[in-house]
Each structure stands twice: as C-alpha cells, then as structure tokens.
Design an enzyme around this catalytic site. Structure first.
Site, PDB file in Angstrom:
ATOM      1  CE  LYS A 260       1.259  -9.453   3.031  1.00 28.29           C
ATOM      2  NZ  LYS A 260       2.294  -8.942   3.899  1.00 28.29           N
ATOM      3  NE  ARG A 261      -0.206  -3.818  -3.633  1.00 28.42           N
ATOM      4  CZ  ARG A 261      -0.116  -2.842  -2.752  1.00 28.42           C
ATOM      5  NH1 ARG A 261      -1.176  -2.153  -2.403  1.00 28.42           N
ATOM      6  NH2 ARG A 261       1.043  -2.524  -2.209  1.00 28.42           N
TER       7      ARG A 261
END
Ligand code: GLU
Length: 504
Positions: A260-261
């Site tokens: 996600k990052r």
C-alpha cells in the site's frame, strides 16, 4: 453451475491486487455463465474500518465489475456480510467439537507468550498442536469435569481445530498443481474467538459451503491456509471447491510484494479510487484513468492468453480468460505501462467525448467553451497526452496570451530583423479573410517565399510571440483556433515587449 466469490475484509481501501482478484473471479464467472458474489468478511472487528465497505463496492462499480449477489444486490444465499451471519457460525464450531475435531482452549495470551519464549530459548518454534497440546490448558489436557466447570464459570475460551498428527494431506491448486503438506507442520488454529465471533477460517469455510461456491480464486497469501481449509471440509464431511491461488503483484523493481505504501513512495496509485481517510490516498479514477484501460492493464498482471495481444475489451477478456493461463510467478507492476494503456484508450475516444471531458476541466478554471471549439483543440494534442487532465498543459496558450517569453528561445530565435518581419507578418495576416489553417498557411508561405525570407526564422519568431515558447502543435492550427484578432494582438504585444532586445 459456477459460483465464485470475492471476499474482501473491510479493513481499508482495496489494493489493486484485490481488484485483480475480483476481476479474475468476475471474468471466470462470466465466461462460464456463472454467478459472481461479493461477500464482506468482517469477523475481525478490531480491524474494521469505517467507509471501507462502501469503498469496495464503489471500486467494483467504477471498474465495471458487476456483482450478481451481495449486500446491495441481495440473493438467495444471504446475508452477504459475515457480521450479519454471526449467529450461524457457533453451531458449526460445536459440530466439530462433537465430532472430536475441535476443542475448548483456556490459555491466556500471557501463558501462550511464556510458552513461546520458553520454546524459543530452547531453539524450537512454538506450534500449538499435538506436540504441546497436552501441556496447555484445554479440554483435551484437563479432565472433563474441570473444563466443564471452567465453561460454567464463564472463563474466557476459544475453540481450536484439532489438527491430526503426522498425516500427509494431499490437495490440488488449479494454478500450482498438486501439493502435499504434513499436518505436524500446522497448528491448531483458533476457529471461534472469545468475543463470540468466528475467525476468518471457520466463517470462510462455512460460508463457501453454504453459498455453494464452486471455485475459490484468491491471492497467494491464502495458500498457507489451504491445508487447514481442506481439513475443515474433511471434518465437516463436505466436498470442497476447486482452489486457485493467484500470483502476487510485485513492486516495479520486482523486489517484493507491491504494498500500500509503495504508490505514494514511487509516484503511482495503488488504489482504484481516492481514499479520503488516510495519508495514502491516490486513486486511478482521480488520476484520470479510464476504467476500461485500468481493467485491461490489471488483467494482464498475472495472466495472458499466450498471444501478443495486449488490448482487450472486457468482453474479450471474458472470452479469453482461463485459470490455466494464470501465471505461477509474481507479476511486476509497471507504472509506465499503466499510463501507456490509458494513452491507447484515450486515442480511441471520439473528439467529442474528449472535448466534453476537457470542458469540465476548463470549467474548474472558469473558462467556458463550446464542444465544437474544443473538439478541434483536442484533436490537435491528443496524441501527446496520456490523460485528459494533461490536455491543459498542452494547450494553455490557446486560452491565454503568453505572460512571459522563454529566455533561451528568445536568445536563439529572436533575430535582429524579427520585429520588422513580424510587423510585416501582421499586415499579411490582416488581409486574410479565410483564417482556416490551410488558407492562412498558403498566404503566409507565399509571402515568405516572395520576400525570400528564411522560413524557419519567420516561423520560430512567430511561434515565440503566439505561444511564448517553442512548443505546441502546428502554428496555423493554433492561430486559426485563437482567431485573427487574437493572433494580431499577440504579435503586436510581443513585438512591443521583446522589441530589439537581442541587439544589446
Ligand atoms: N477475507 C479474505 C481477504 O480479505 C478472503 C480470503 C479468501 O478469499 O478466502 O482477502
């Protein structure tokens, strides 16, 4: 009859890997005239995130992935949200207890932590299974009387699966083939928690059974759970569905799972839609991707039909898709390729469609134009852009006269005779009645020829005054679009500002 499900947990925005899982399920269902179910797996209340459920549904809708049965759509196998099915799971945990395949466990988190540390100190890994079960506090290690008293007193407990000892379990995955796992490597997973909720494993198996799921297509991260799931089906005496575990989506450099990052770190979205509740926010929709381009890109991350074809409509994907052609190894996400897909889909849109989309962007800038005018404009620049929102950067000078003139271009292109030649050009343009690109071009070029001027010199100075730089489409397309009056105004103003600047 094929019945498949996408079973996300509403713990945050849906990652594009999740969208791909939904997509493959959807394609498979459509291909086999089956049913695509959306089941919300929210048994882990600690991880529940407000807004995530709506986000999941909106994402699928934007992608064009139509749900046949789900919380909004209804269906004969509902409810489709696990928290709404809460009351039906307990009986299945009890059933396993009565069959001797599950048991009550009373160990506290602290007790288990202590045991874990002791094992580690000896250089062992702690696995709660047949190897240690007898030394812990559960209905298999203590007397029936004692555990019944504990239950009566309301002591907290969980229900664990009693994993058999040293047994080889054989099962098949449609993508990975035959797999054998020895049960001694597995632990007695918790099936039912002290908060009265089932764990993912129990709820997932019970629901897949009750919803008559025929194929479980999900991410590779669930492969380690598969032996337990197969054991659960066996204990219940149910047939299990066919399983297909999809390869991971990898970072652009191929090193590790796309997380996600990564998106914000590397400058591309990892979510389908903007996520308003956290610091990682960007979405494909808001970045200007077309859903069909996004879906096409995503479909090819982990699958291809074995040909060179790269462009697929959703109908073609449905026709071509097969689980056998899903790759075993991880797929590297390529942000540039994603843009390329959007570029190609943008070229396929009509000028009318693009003009309508661009008109909305202009509106936000307080500019109001007719579709017919904008159609011409988008046709001039669409090949240069990947997204409609890039059209503005390519066309800003159509809407406003340059405020500054690029210094390097002035130094290079603004010659000693430029002011006088540009004034002459104004007179030439003044005389043109038909200001269409071809007509204006013909007149201007004949004048240049007659005067024996250098074509490049004249046109470069001309562009500098109209655009302020050396960029942009064909000059006569630009001046025809902005019109004679504005063209003359810009030349006059430019000559005034630049004058004979390079002489000093
Ligand atoms: N709830 C699980 C998830 O969040 C579902 C896994 C499965 O499809 O079995 O992905």
């Amino acid at each position: 009859m094929v019945r498949v499900r996408f079973a996300p947990s509403p713990t945050g925005p849906l990652h594009i890997g999740g969208v791909r899982t939904a997509l493959y399920n959807y394609l498979f269902a459509r291909k086999h005239n089956g049913t695509f179910i959306l089941r919300i797996e929210d048994t882990d209340q600690a991880r529940f995130v407000e807004g995530a459920e709506e986000y999941i549904m909106e994402s699928l809708e934007w992608c064009g992935i139509k749900v046949d049965e789900g919380i909004r759509e209804g269906g004969n196998y509902g409810p489709y949200r696990q928290s709404d099915r809460k009351d039906l799971y307990r009986q299945y945990a009890d059933l396993l207890i009565s069959k001797g395949d599950a048991y009550y466990a009373f160990d506290s988190t602290e007790d288990l932590e202590k045991k874990r540390k002791e094992s580690e100190a000896r250089g062992d890994t702690f696995i709660y299974n047949a190897s240690v079960r007898g030394t812990l506090s559960n209905s298999l290690s203590i007397s029936e009387n004692d555990w019944k008293v504990k239950l009566q007193k309301g002591e907290p407990y969980v229900i664990r699966y009693k994993m058999p000892e040293n047994e080889d379990i054989h099962f098949n995955d449609l993508i990975r083939g035959n797999i054998v796992v020895n049960t001694s490597t597995l632990d007695d997973k918790v099936l039912f928690k002290s908060d009265g909720m089932p764990t993912y494993h129990l709820a997932n198996i019970v629901d897949d059974h009750l919803m008559e799921i025929t194929h479980v297509i999900r991410g590779e991260e669930w492969l380690p759970s598969l032996p337990l799931h197969v054991m659960l089906y066996r204990s219940f005496g149910w047939n299990w569905p066919l399983f297909a575990h999809l390869p991971l989506l990898l970072k652009p450099d191929g090193k590790g799972k796309l997380s996600k990052r990564d998106g914000d770190k590397m400058g591309f979205p990892v979510f389908p839609l903007y996520w308003p509740y956290g610091e990682i926010a960007r979405g494909y929709r808001e970045d200007g991707y077309y859903p069909d381009a996004f879906i096409n890109m995503l479909a090819l991350l982990g699958w291809n039909p074995g040909t060179e074809q790269e462009l697929f409509s959703i109908e073609e994907l449905v026709d071509e898709f097969s689980i056998e052609k899903v790759h075993k190894s991880g797929s590297r996400f390529d942000p540039e390729k994603a843009k390329w897909f959007n570029h190609v889909y943008l070229q396929k849109k009509t000028n009318d469609q693009l003009a309508m989309e661009f008109r909305e962007i202009l509106r936000t800038k307080g500019l109001h134009y007719d579709i017919s005018e904008l159609e011409v404009l988008v046709s001039l620049v669409k090949e240069r852009v990947n997204f409609v929102n890039e059209i503005w950067e390519q066309t800003d000078f159509f809407f406003r006269a340059p405020e500054t003139f690029d210094k390097d271009v002035v130094a290079k292109r603004w010659k000693d005779d430029s002011p006088s030649v540009m004034k002459e050009l104004m007179e030439v343009l003044e005389q043109i009645n038909d200001f269409t690109p071809a007509s204006a071009e013909k007149v201007v070029k004949s004048w240049i020829e007659a005067k024996n001027y250098n074509l490049g010199n004249v046109m470069n100075a001309f562009r500098l005054l109209i655009v302020g730089a050396s960029r942009g489409p064909h000059m006569f397309d630009i001046i025809s679009w902005i019109g004679k009056e504005e063209t003359l105004r810009r030349i006059g103003r430019g000559v005034e500002i630049l004058g004979s600047r390079n002489k000093q």
